[in-house]
Design an enzyme around this catalytic site. Structure first.
Site: not given
Ligand code: ZN
Length: 275
Positions: A2-3
């Site tokens: 996840p960014e």
């Protein structure tokens, strides 16, 4: 992994289900994730009203009067709001039970993390957790622009790409987004950070904001998943111009994109369009 856009999408999806709710209880099925879960989470959180769901860098904060639960999704974590009677599966490590409206079913916020690189920590009210100290500004917030980057970079010989990925300079600009923003701005990731002009930094800051905003907008289409028992948050696909395209033709000039390692991260750019 996840960014920032996925974390912001998660925040937007969760906030309407959490804000204003009281925590009825906390179930910890493991004592640790990446780090031990501190005793305050189970001791302080129950009975507290969740006042806001905030994001700082890639951390989510559930703010209450007593303090904030500090969550990070790590490599593989996800958060879902589910009916309380949904049976937990192998990697469902934490449930935070929520108060409900009359006639509504009981719900829990469930934290799932197969690889356990995520964390659940506690930030007492009025304090800043050590993990949040020393972080640079938010790329989508006030205080992040070309003037800031220009001032911050004077005298720095480090490659522009490494400079932009330094969390003390600006948070949450991951490898994908820095590659796309520098391609759009036409600036080489290999250039020394201290030798980039104010005008070019203005273009870089604008492109970083644009690529993140586009990714968040696409993430918005997955919000319905937050109430689906089997739906992990969707990690949206983007059309990418540079990232992952080393050796392939530049979408602007057709020449082969170059690739190299910068700070142990794969780096792709066009030697013709990005100077
Ligand atoms: Zn090109």
């Amino acid at each position: 992994m996840p960014e920032l856009p996925e974390v912001e999408t998660t925040r937007r999806g969760l906030a309407p289900h959490l804000e204003g709710r009281r925590v009825r209880g906390v179930t910890l099925r493991r004592p640790d994730l990446r780090w031990p879960i501190p005793p305050e989470v189970a001791a302080e959180l129950p009975g507290q009203r969740i006042e806001s769901v905030r994001r700082r860098a890639k951390y989510l904060l559930l703010d209450t009067q007593a303090g904030s639960a500090l969550l990070h999704l790590g490599m593989s974590g996800s958060l879902r709001v589910l009916p309380a009677d949904t049976p937990p599966r192998l990697h469902d490590h934490v449930d935070i039970a929520l108060s409900r409206d009359a006639g509504q079913p009981d719900r829990v916020l469930r934290f799932t993390d197969p690889r356990r690189f995520g964390c659940l920590l506690w930030q007492p009210a009025g304090e800043l957790h050590p993990l949040l100290r020393g972080l640079g500004p938010e790329p989508l917030g006030d205080g992040f622009d070309g003037d800031y980057l220009h001032a911050r970079s004077r005298g720095r010989k480090v490659a522009l790409k490494a400079f932009l990925m330094d969390q003390k300079v600006v948070v949450g600009v991951g490898n994908i987004y820095v590659a796309e923003a520098l391609f759009a701005a036409g600036v080489s990731p290999m250039r020394a950070a201290g030798r980039v002009s104010r005008e070019r930094y203005a273009a870089i800051a604008a492109e970083i904001r644009a690529v993140l905003a586009r990714a968040i907008a696409r993430g918005g289409t997955t919000l319905r998943d937050f109430l689906a028992p089997d739906g992990a948050p969707g990690y949206f696909e983007q059309e990418l111009s540079a990232y992952g395209r080393g050796g392939e033709p530049c979408l602007r000039c057709g020449r082969a994109l170059r690739h190299a390692m910068v700070g142990q991260r794969a780096t792709v750019w066009c030697g013709h369009c990005q100077r």
